[in-house]
Structures are given as structure tokens and as C-alpha cells.
Design a protein around this motif. Structure first.
Motif, mmCIF file in Angstrom:
data_model
loop_
_atom_site.group_PDB
_atom_site.id
_atom_site.type_symbol
_atom_site.label_atom_id
_atom_site.label_comp_id
_atom_site.label_asym_id
_atom_site.label_seq_id
_atom_site.Cartn_x
_atom_site.Cartn_y
_atom_site.Cartn_z
ATOM 1 N N TYR A 24 30.399 26.845 54.526
ATOM 2 C CA TYR A 24 29.391 25.814 54.211
ATOM 3 C C TYR A 24 28.084 26.447 53.731
ATOM 4 C CZ TYR A 24 32.205 22.196 56.538
ATOM 5 O OH TYR A 24 33.180 21.308 56.902
ATOM 6 N N ARG A 25 28.113 27.721 53.345
ATOM 7 C CA ARG A 25 26.861 28.349 52.913
ATOM 8 C C ARG A 25 26.368 27.753 51.613
ATOM 9 N NH1 ARG A 25 25.375 34.303 54.692
ATOM 10 N NH2 ARG A 25 26.052 34.106 56.829
ATOM 11 N N PRO A 26 25.089 27.689 51.346
ATOM 12 C CA PRO A 26 24.015 27.979 52.282
ATOM 13 C C PRO A 26 23.839 26.853 53.296
ATOM 14 C CG PRO A 26 23.113 27.204 50.206
ATOM 15 C CD PRO A 26 24.591 27.293 50.022
ATOM 16 N N PRO A 27 23.309 27.193 54.473
ATOM 17 C CA PRO A 27 23.110 26.140 55.475
ATOM 18 C C PRO A 27 22.089 25.126 54.982
ATOM 19 C CG PRO A 27 22.227 28.249 56.221
ATOM 20 C CD PRO A 27 22.898 28.520 54.924
ATOM 21 N N ARG A 28 22.336 23.871 55.304
ATOM 22 C CA ARG A 28 21.437 22.797 54.844
ATOM 23 C C ARG A 28 21.087 21.861 55.998
ATOM 24 N NH1 ARG A 28 26.136 21.415 51.297
ATOM 25 N NH2 ARG A 28 26.984 22.991 52.710
ATOM 26 N N PRO A 53 20.257 36.675 60.678
ATOM 27 C CA PRO A 53 20.819 35.407 60.184
ATOM 28 C C PRO A 53 20.454 35.194 58.714
ATOM 29 C CG PRO A 53 19.066 35.021 61.812
ATOM 30 C CD PRO A 53 19.226 36.498 61.690
ATOM 31 N N CYS A 54 21.101 34.224 58.094
ATOM 32 C CA CYS A 54 20.798 33.867 56.699
ATOM 33 C C CYS A 54 19.297 33.589 56.592
ATOM 34 C CB CYS A 54 21.608 32.622 56.339
ATOM 35 S SG CYS A 54 21.008 31.708 54.932
ATOM 36 N N SER A 55 18.662 34.198 55.580
ATOM 37 C CA SER A 55 17.198 34.080 55.443
ATOM 38 C C SER A 55 16.774 32.680 55.016
ATOM 39 C CB SER A 55 16.710 35.075 54.397
ATOM 40 O OG SER A 55 17.216 34.673 53.123
ATOM 41 N N MET A 56 17.691 31.935 54.453
ATOM 42 C CA MET A 56 17.440 30.589 53.908
ATOM 43 C C MET A 56 16.370 30.617 52.811
ATOM 44 S SD MET A 56 18.390 27.862 56.776
ATOM 45 C CE MET A 56 17.485 28.214 58.220
ATOM 46 N N LYS A 57 16.197 31.799 52.186
ATOM 47 C CA LYS A 57 15.313 31.883 51.014
ATOM 48 C C LYS A 57 16.208 31.748 49.795
ATOM 49 C CE LYS A 57 11.873 34.735 53.244
ATOM 50 N NZ LYS A 57 11.679 36.087 53.741
ATOM 51 N N PHE A 58 16.596 30.518 49.522
ATOM 52 C CA PHE A 58 17.657 30.277 48.557
ATOM 53 C C PHE A 58 17.299 30.705 47.132
ATOM 54 C CE2 PHE A 58 18.060 26.737 51.796
ATOM 55 C CZ PHE A 58 18.926 27.464 52.600
ATOM 56 N N ASP A 59 15.998 30.775 46.830
ATOM 57 C CA ASP A 59 15.616 31.133 45.463
ATOM 58 C C ASP A 59 15.664 32.632 45.216
ATOM 59 O OD1 ASP A 59 15.216 28.519 44.884
ATOM 60 O OD2 ASP A 59 13.085 28.557 45.455
ATOM 61 N N SER A 60 15.460 33.401 46.292
ATOM 62 C CA SER A 60 15.341 34.836 46.053
ATOM 63 C C SER A 60 16.447 35.671 46.693
ATOM 64 C CB SER A 60 13.980 35.325 46.572
ATOM 65 O OG SER A 60 13.846 34.934 47.924
ATOM 66 N N CYS A 61 17.078 35.177 47.723
ATOM 67 C CA CYS A 61 18.059 35.996 48.446
ATOM 68 C C CYS A 61 19.391 36.040 47.701
ATOM 69 C CB CYS A 61 18.246 35.422 49.855
ATOM 70 S SG CYS A 61 19.544 36.247 50.778
ATOM 71 N N LYS A 62 19.974 37.234 47.650
ATOM 72 C CA LYS A 62 21.282 37.352 46.994
ATOM 73 C C LYS A 62 22.275 38.042 47.923
ATOM 74 C CE LYS A 62 20.026 37.258 42.114
ATOM 75 N NZ LYS A 62 18.749 36.616 42.286
ATOM 76 N N LEU A 63 21.945 38.049 49.203
ATOM 77 C CA LEU A 63 22.685 38.858 50.165
ATOM 78 C C LEU A 63 24.182 38.559 50.202
ATOM 79 C CD1 LEU A 63 22.114 41.054 52.292
ATOM 80 C CD2 LEU A 63 22.070 39.223 53.988
ATOM 81 N N CYS A 64 24.559 37.302 50.368
ATOM 82 C CA CYS A 64 25.993 37.017 50.529
ATOM 83 C C CYS A 64 26.626 36.544 49.221
ATOM 84 C CB CYS A 64 26.220 35.995 51.633
ATOM 85 S SG CYS A 64 25.735 34.329 51.224
ATOM 86 N N GLY A 65 25.799 36.291 48.218
ATOM 87 C CA GLY A 65 26.344 35.921 46.908
ATOM 88 C C GLY A 65 26.363 34.432 46.630
ATOM 89 N N VAL A 66 26.111 33.629 47.654
ATOM 90 C CA VAL A 66 26.218 32.179 47.449
ATOM 91 C C VAL A 66 25.052 31.644 46.617
ATOM 92 C CG1 VAL A 66 26.124 29.953 48.650
ATOM 93 C CG2 VAL A 66 27.645 31.729 49.474
ATOM 94 N N CYS A 67 23.851 32.157 46.872
ATOM 95 C CA CYS A 67 22.682 31.629 46.157
ATOM 96 C C CYS A 67 22.366 32.502 44.938
ATOM 97 C CB CYS A 67 21.464 31.609 47.071
ATOM 98 S SG CYS A 67 21.731 30.694 48.592
ATOM 99 N N GLY A 68 21.585 31.930 44.054
ATOM 100 C CA GLY A 68 21.055 32.723 42.932
ATOM 101 C C GLY A 68 22.075 33.012 41.850
HETATM 102 S S1 SF4 Z 1 22.435 34.231 49.628
HETATM 103 FE FE1 SF4 Z 1 20.979 34.578 51.304
HETATM 104 S S2 SF4 Z 1 19.972 32.582 51.551
HETATM 105 FE FE2 SF4 Z 1 21.823 32.206 50.364
HETATM 106 S S3 SF4 Z 1 23.357 31.659 51.910
HETATM 107 FE FE3 SF4 Z 1 23.555 33.857 51.529
HETATM 108 S S4 SF4 Z 1 22.295 34.837 53.100
HETATM 109 FE FE4 SF4 Z 1 21.692 32.646 53.016
#
Ligand code: SF4
Length: 547
Positions: A238-242, A532-547
């Protein structure tokens, strides 16, 4: 809202004229009480009935095996519907899908059906984790979140190509993101995903007394979970968490308040909800009995405790999951022993007399010392519990629930081996004998054999369908079925999978990088936790779901 009296007392049943409409039987492959407690099931019921061209009725696994299966609304047989839509949350319900199809007189496999049979589709969280074990029984599977799918268009296509199913499925698969047609060569299927969950309400639609939550109006307040426990699907698929906005949740609370005095807030980690304190105050002001599907031991705000108190909650759940600090780092639980003990103290001294503690056994890298630490943590909790209870002059009960770890697709532990049943049983015995004689404490342990079957299904592939058919013919006798398949029940899930393997569920694109999951598994093996997930959806690319 209309009031209707069926076999059970329900408020909110949707009734439409069936003439000229596509008739869909929405089926939960388990009993009424389980299905009606499921918000996903209820949401799809409302979504489908919102489409003018569709009439949707509900059906469940009959209470008695000999009963015929008929819909709740009009008591119709499933074979007369244009479409049967299974809402599947748990792998354990796969066998029930086969029983229901058979009871309805519908051939089990999609290749044995034609346009004279209802189209059989499936959706739900089990499907977007790994639909392969049930793919042979379905004509099409909807992968992802239903609110994000162009459902009116899906039914337009269905109506347009009703006399040519293959063509219909072909166009659906080509044109609608999230539609998976198992009969066609597998290709990458991108999950459907709802960006802003506050655009839609996910609340109880039909209120019923006969559910696990007894006349509670449920509100989904969040989707996904930022903590990333490495064994848990909800933190990944369900990433990113909402989170829903407070204004939206209050609107839903007002609807619920007009129907019942009991409201349940549902989410993977309700205590993470911004403004939870304000929502609790609102509930207190309106005399609503509020409950929560989960909260973390490290986030027990005074407002939350106050509302549990005024809602007369008698049992609270804490999920340490593991006994040792080391093991909690391996699983990335993110709570410490200090959080657990102070959580116990806060709950008991605030008039919540009973505690339920969740632990997992058989986790990757687990040793006997880690199991003994479950025993020692339970004893420390008991001591804390006793001190706080004495002040109150009343001693409640602690229930220790022990579940075997099951590797789940799309989690960092998806490659992990399970312990075999013998080892799991030994670990349960160690905990039982370590806690023997501890007063006011009882232990509930699952049957490791069931967990092994669950793993077999959750990591299954298309061949698993043959096994399911055989298990169905054997009336659910898995031991016999596995013998007939010359599959050692204890050997298959206790294989560690290789990073180089193409896993059966990898055709689903949830946006998570495989390299991220590998990195997380390696960190687990090294005993390292991750933030935990930083929830910085505009800048974070850690897990690949955002950006
Ligand atoms: S990319 Fe970053 S902000 Fe987006 S879901 Fe993954 S950990 Fe969370």
C-alpha cells in the motif's frame, strides 16, 4: 438509508431494479460475519451499485455446508448472475472459492466456462499480493485499489462484448490498468492506486449486528503503514502510506453517529494519524464509543487513552511481535522494551484491565535465546501489569497470542525460509513451559501446520491451482493432498528463495524496487533496523514508489 430485514438485521442495504442492468454477485469467500466486517468488501458493494448500469448483490459462504448459496438481497442463485466478483482478503479462503463455484454449479476452471456462465472476477488484497494460485479459476483479476479503477468503463466493455468473452477480456486487459487476465501471456500489470484517499469515503455501508464489530460503524482512516515491519504486507503493497484528512473523518463520524453510537477507526497504525487527539476529543464531545483497529505501544496519547476509557474498552492489544531487542531490530518493529512496559502501565492504570500480546515465532535469524526472551518479556509485562492492577484493586488477564511467521510477497522477508512444523511446535512448547504457572496469563498458539499451508498459498504459483482442486476434492484435508502431490508439507516453505529467482508475483508492478527489498532483507540479517518511510513523497526515492 433504508432499513431491511433479511435473515439478519441490516441497515443500509442497497436495492435497485434489476431489469436492464448487469447483475453482479459480490461474494466474500467466508461467512457473513467475516465478510461484513471487511471494509474493502463493503466499499466495492457501494462502488458497484453507484454505477447505474450495475446491480450488485452480496453472497457469502453458507453457514451450513449443505445450504445452497444465494444472495442476501433477493435470495437469487449465483448461476443467474452476469458476473461473480470474489473479494479475497486471505489465502486461507481460496478453498472456499472452489466450494462456492461448485455449489453454484459453475465449472471451477475458467477454461471450462464460456459465455453461458457468469464471468468470474476477483479482487482484494490477497489478489494484489499474489493472485497466481487462484488465477486458473478466474477470468480476470483486478489488481489494486478498486476506487482507482475505471469501473464504469469496465462494465461498458462487459456489456458491449457480452457474447464474445475472449474479445472482452482482451480489450479490458489492454485498456484498463490493473486488469490481469490469466489466460493471456503474463505481462507486467501495474496496480491501480488511489493518490488521495480523502477523495473517497471508505466506511461501513451496511450496518449489521452479526459482525465481529457488533453494530460498529467502521471508518478507514489510513491506508498503508509508514513503519515498514519487514514481515508485513500492509507496509509495502500500500505504499506510500496515506491518511485521510481530519475534516473527512469527522464527516464520516457524523454519518456513523446518525446510525449507531459505536464507531471503529480502521487502519494499519491508527495512532499515527495526524490529529488523532482532536478526533478523540470530538468523539468524547459527541458521546461516541470510539475504538481502534490498532495502536502502537509507543504512541499512547492521553486523548487516546481517555477515549478508550469512556468507550468502556476492556481489552487492549500490544504487539511486541518479538521478545528480544535484537529480534525487534531484525523485523524493524521500531518499539523498545521500555515502550512496551510503559504502554502496559498506562493502559492498566487507565482502567483497561486486560491485555492481549501478539508474538511471532519462526522469524528469520531467530534462535532459542530469542524465544526465551519472549518468556522473559512476558514475565516483565506481567510484573508491570500486577503493580498497576494492584493500585486499581482489580487484576485482569493477559493473553499471549503466538503466531508462526509466514513469508509474504512484496515484503523484505518474501525470500525467507519458514521453520518446519516440528521446530515451530518446539518453540511453542518452550514458551508454554516458560510461562507455566504464571497466574492470570493464558497462551493461544496457532497450529504451525496451518501456517505452512498459508505460506504455500501465499508464495504459490499457477501449479498451486492443481493442489487447491485436489485439496477441495479431499474436503480440505491438506495432509492427504500434499502426500498425493508428493510434496513434503514441511519442506517447500522452508526453502530460502534466491534473489535470482523470478518470483510468481513479480509481474505485478507495485512500484517498489526489488533492490530496496533485498537491501532491507540484508539489513535484517545483519540485525540492523531502518527508519520508517519519510513520507516526503516529492523528494524521497528510497523504496522506488514515489518520484
Ligand atoms: S519512496 Fe520514500 S516516501 Fe515514498 S513510500 Fe518509499 S520510503 Fe516512503
Amino acid at each position: 438509508m433504508r432499513h431491511s430485514k433479511t435473515a439478519v438485521q441490516e441497515i443500509g442495504v442497497i436495492r435497485k431494479d434489476w431489469r436492464g442492468r448487469i447483475r453482479v454477485a459480490l461474494v466474500y469467500p467466508n461467512r457473513y460475519a467475516v465478510g461484513m466486517s471487511n471494509l474493502g468488501f463493503q466499499t466495492v458493494y457501494a462502488l458497484l451499485n453507484d454505477i447505474d448500469a450495475v446491480l450488485c448483490e452480496r453472497a457469502f459462504l453458507p453457514e451450513n455446508d449443505t445450504d445452497e448459496i444465494r444472495t442476501i438481497e433477493t435470495k437469487s442463485r449465483l448461476s443467474g448472475f452476469d458476473m461473480i466478483a470474489f473479494s479475497v482478503s486471505f489465502e486461507q479462503d481460496y478453498l472456499n472459492i472452489l466450494s462456492i463455484l461448485e455449489k453454484a454449479g459453475i465449472p471451477l476452471r475458467s477454461c471450462e466456462r464460456d459465455e453461458s456462465h457468469p464471468m468470474v472476477i476477483a479482487g482484494g488484497v490477497a489478489c494484489f499480493s499474489n493472485p497466481e494460485p487462484i488465477s486458473a479459476f478466474t477470468d480476470c483479476i483486478l489488481i489494486g485499489e478498486a476506487e482507482a479503477m475505471p469501473l464504469p468503463y469496465f462494465f461498458d466493455l462487459f456489456a458491449q462484448y457480452q457474447d464474445n468473452r475472449i474479445k472482452c477480456l482482451e480489450i479490458m486487459a489492454q485498456e484498463i490498468s490493473g486488469v490481469y487476465v490469466p489466460a493471456f501471456a503474463p505481462h507486467q500489470v501495474r496496480r491501480a492506486y488511489l493518490n488521495d484517499i480523502s477523495q473517497h469515503s471508505t466506511n461501513t455501508v451496511v450496518l449489521s449486528k452479526d459482525t465481529a464489530f457488533d453494530n460498529s460503524f467502521l471508518i478507514e482512516v489510513s491506508r498503508g503503514c509508514p513503519h515498514g515491519c519487514r514481515f508485513c504486507s500492509a507496509g509495502y503493497i500500500y505504499r506510500p502510506p496515506r491518511f485521510r484528512t481530519a475534516a473527512h473523518i469527522i464527516e464520516s463520524m457524523d454519518i456513523g453517529d446518525s446510525m449507531t453510537d459505536r464507531i471503529g477507526l480502521v487502519g494499519a497504525a491508527v495512532s499515527d494519524l495526524p490529529n488523532i487527539g482532536m478526533l478523540c476529543d470530538y468523539a468524547t464531545e459527541k458521546h461516541i464509543r470510539l475504538s481502534f483497529s490498532s495502536f502502537r505501544a509507543d504512541a499512547l496519547l492521553p486523548e487516546l487513552i481517555g477515549v478508550l476509557n469512556s468507550s468502556r474498552v476492556k481489552t487492549a492489544t500490544i504487539a511486541p511481535e518479538a521478545g528480544s531487542e535484537r529480534m525487534r531490530k531484525v523485523i524493524n518493529k521500531g518499539i523498545t522494551e521500555a515502550h512496551i512496559l510503559s504502554g502496559t502501565e498506562i493502559l492498566v492504570s487507565n482502567n483497561i484491565p486486560n491485555l492481549k500480546l501478539y508474538f511471532m515465532i519462526g522469524l528469520p535469524t531467530e534462535t532459542d535465546e530469542d524465544i526465551l526472551e519472549i518468556v522473559s518479556l512476558c514475565k516483565k509485562i506481567k510484573a508491570q501489569f500486577l503493580t498497576a492492577s494492584r493500585v486499581k484493586g482489580h487484576i485482569g488477564e493477559i493473553t499471549v497470542s503466538i503466531n508462526s511467521f509466514v513469508p509474504k510477497p512484496f515484503t523484505p522477508f518474501q525470500w525467507a525460509a519458514m521453520d518446519d512444523a516440528g521446530i515451530l511446535k518446539k518453540k511453542i512448547s518452550m514458551i508454554r513451559s516458560g510461562l507455566k504457572g504464571v497466574a492470570n496469563l493464558k497462551i493461544q498458539a496457532d497450529d504451525p501446520k496451518h501456517a505452512i499451508i498459508q505460506a504455500l498459498l501465499s508464495r504459490g504459483n499457477r501449479n498451486t491451482a492443481d493442489m487447491l482442486v485436489q485439496a477441495h476434492r479431499n474436503n480440505g484435508n491438506w495432509a492427504k493432498t500434499l502426500k498425493e502431490f508428493s510434496l513434503n508439507p514441511e519442506s517447500y516453505p522452508n526453502n530460502e528463495l534466491s534473489y535470482d529467482d523470478t518470483l510468481p508475483w513479480e509481474f505485478i508492478d507495485h512500484g517498489i524496487d526489488k533492490s530496496f527489498l533485498i537491501r532491507e532483507y540484508e539489513r535484517a540479517k545483519a540485525g540492523k533496523s531502518s527508519p520508517p518511510c519519510s513520507m516526503k513523497f516529492d523528494s524521497c526515492k528510497l523504496c522506488g514508489v514515489c518520484g
